[in-house]
Design a protein around this motif. Structure first.
Motif, PDB file in Angstrom:
ATOM      1  N   LEU A  35       2.486  55.964  68.857  1.00 34.22           N
ATOM      2  CA  LEU A  35       2.341  54.807  67.977  1.00 34.22           C
ATOM      3  C   LEU A  35       3.514  53.850  68.115  1.00 34.22           C
ATOM      4  N   ASP A  36       4.704  54.377  68.333  1.00 32.43           N
ATOM      5  CA  ASP A  36       5.870  53.530  68.532  1.00 32.43           C
ATOM      6  C   ASP A  36       5.696  52.671  69.783  1.00 32.43           C
ATOM      7  N   LYS A  37       5.154  53.258  70.855  1.00 36.04           N
ATOM      8  CA  LYS A  37       4.898  52.500  72.091  1.00 36.04           C
ATOM      9  C   LYS A  37       3.852  51.414  71.850  1.00 36.04           C
ATOM     10  N   ILE A  38       2.821  51.732  71.079  1.00 38.89           N
ATOM     11  CA  ILE A  38       1.769  50.745  70.777  1.00 38.89           C
ATOM     12  C   ILE A  38       2.364  49.587  69.977  1.00 38.89           C
ATOM     13  N   PHE A  39       3.183  49.898  68.965  1.00 31.88           N
ATOM     14  CA  PHE A  39       3.793  48.851  68.160  1.00 31.88           C
ATOM     15  C   PHE A  39       4.748  47.994  68.990  1.00 31.88           C
ATOM     16  N   ASP A  40       5.464  48.614  69.948  1.00 36.65           N
ATOM     17  CA  ASP A  40       6.328  47.845  70.845  1.00 36.65           C
ATOM     18  C   ASP A  40       5.503  46.859  71.668  1.00 36.65           C
ATOM     19  N   LEU A  41       4.347  47.292  72.150  1.00 37.40           N
ATOM     20  CA  LEU A  41       3.482  46.414  72.930  1.00 37.40           C
ATOM     21  C   LEU A  41       2.972  45.260  72.081  1.00 37.40           C
ATOM     22  N   VAL A  42       2.559  45.544  70.852  1.00 39.56           N
ATOM     23  CA  VAL A  42       2.072  44.489  69.956  1.00 39.56           C
ATOM     24  C   VAL A  42       3.186  43.486  69.677  1.00 39.56           C
ATOM     25  N   THR A  43       4.404  43.966  69.482  1.00 37.35           N
ATOM     26  CA  THR A  43       5.544  43.082  69.257  1.00 37.35           C
ATOM     27  C   THR A  43       5.773  42.192  70.470  1.00 37.35           C
ATOM     28  N   THR A  44       5.688  42.758  71.662  1.00 37.13           N
ATOM     29  CA  THR A  44       5.851  41.979  72.887  1.00 37.13           C
ATOM     30  C   THR A  44       4.764  40.916  72.994  1.00 37.13           C
ATOM     31  N   LEU A  45       3.528  41.282  72.690  1.00 35.26           N
ATOM     32  CA  LEU A  45       2.424  40.318  72.752  1.00 35.26           C
ATOM     33  C   LEU A  45       2.603  39.194  71.728  1.00 35.26           C
ATOM     34  N   ALA A  46       3.157  39.522  70.566  1.00 40.32           N
ATOM     35  CA  ALA A  46       3.358  38.512  69.529  1.00 40.32           C
ATOM     36  C   ALA A  46       4.372  37.455  69.961  1.00 40.32           C
ATOM     37  N   GLU A  47       5.229  37.782  70.915  1.00 39.74           N
ATOM     38  CA  GLU A  47       6.256  36.854  71.385  1.00 39.74           C
ATOM     39  C   GLU A  47       5.742  35.889  72.445  1.00 39.74           C
ATOM     40  N   VAL A  48       4.536  36.114  72.955  1.00 35.37           N
ATOM     41  CA  VAL A  48       3.987  35.264  74.006  1.00 35.37           C
ATOM     42  C   VAL A  48       3.609  33.910  73.419  1.00 35.37           C
ATOM     43  N   ASP A  49       4.038  32.840  74.086  1.00 32.89           N
ATOM     44  CA  ASP A  49       3.716  31.482  73.631  1.00 32.89           C
ATOM     45  C   ASP A  49       2.283  31.160  74.034  1.00 32.89           C
ATOM     46  N   THR A  50       1.418  31.014  73.053  1.00 35.57           N
ATOM     47  CA  THR A  50      -0.002  30.722  73.320  1.00 35.57           C
ATOM     48  C   THR A  50      -0.360  29.291  72.935  1.00 35.57           C
ATOM     49  N   THR A  51       0.651  28.456  72.800  1.00 37.19           N
ATOM     50  CA  THR A  51       0.408  27.051  72.478  1.00 37.19           C
ATOM     51  C   THR A  51      -0.466  26.432  73.565  1.00 37.19           C
ATOM     52  N   ASN A  52      -1.473  25.702  73.157  1.00 42.29           N
ATOM     53  CA  ASN A  52      -2.402  25.003  74.068  1.00 42.29           C
ATOM     54  C   ASN A  52      -3.214  25.947  74.948  1.00 42.29           C
ATOM     55  N   VAL A  53      -3.372  27.187  74.547  1.00 37.49           N
ATOM     56  CA  VAL A  53      -4.200  28.126  75.303  1.00 37.49           C
ATOM     57  C   VAL A  53      -5.528  28.272  74.565  1.00 37.49           C
ATOM     58  N   GLU A  54      -6.609  27.996  75.267  1.00 30.86           N
ATOM     59  CA  GLU A  54      -7.945  28.108  74.663  1.00 30.86           C
ATOM     60  C   GLU A  54      -8.270  29.571  74.398  1.00 30.86           C
TER      61      GLU A  54
END
Length: 104
Positions: A35-54
């Protein structure tokens, strides 16, 4: 990068208890690590800039194929109930699956 508190074993055991799951020591350690690894992945994904991405709802183009909704072989209650081991009226009787004395 946002600092995130690491998931600890006590939190995993608490959630397991709320879900009425019993984990032995090895399972609790394994679940904490996974679960710690899964939460680390979610945290990493949350940092991705998705501005102007459809938004993408499917990676491939799909088309829903619809058919006309037509009822067939209706009014077969007696035939269907003849295959049931036990029936009452127009209902199939089944064994009880909820034990009234079960722990909550």
């Amino acid at each position: 990068m946002m600092a995130v508190e690491k998931l600890n074993r006590q939190a995993v055991e608490n959630v397991a208890g709320l879900a009425k799951l019993t984990l032995d020591d090895a399972q609790a350690d394994m679940m904490t690590e996974q679960l710690d690894k899964i939460f680390d992945l979610v945290t990493t994904l949350a940092e991705v800039d998705t501005t102007n991405v459809e938004p993408t709802y499917s990676p491939i183009e799909t088309q829903t194929v619809l058919r006309e909704d037509v009822a067939v072989n209706a009014n077969q209650t007696k035939t269907l109930l003849a295959n049931a081991p036990e029936s009452e009226g127009n209902l199939i009787k089944v064994p009880t699956i909820i034990d009234e004395g079960a722990e909550s």
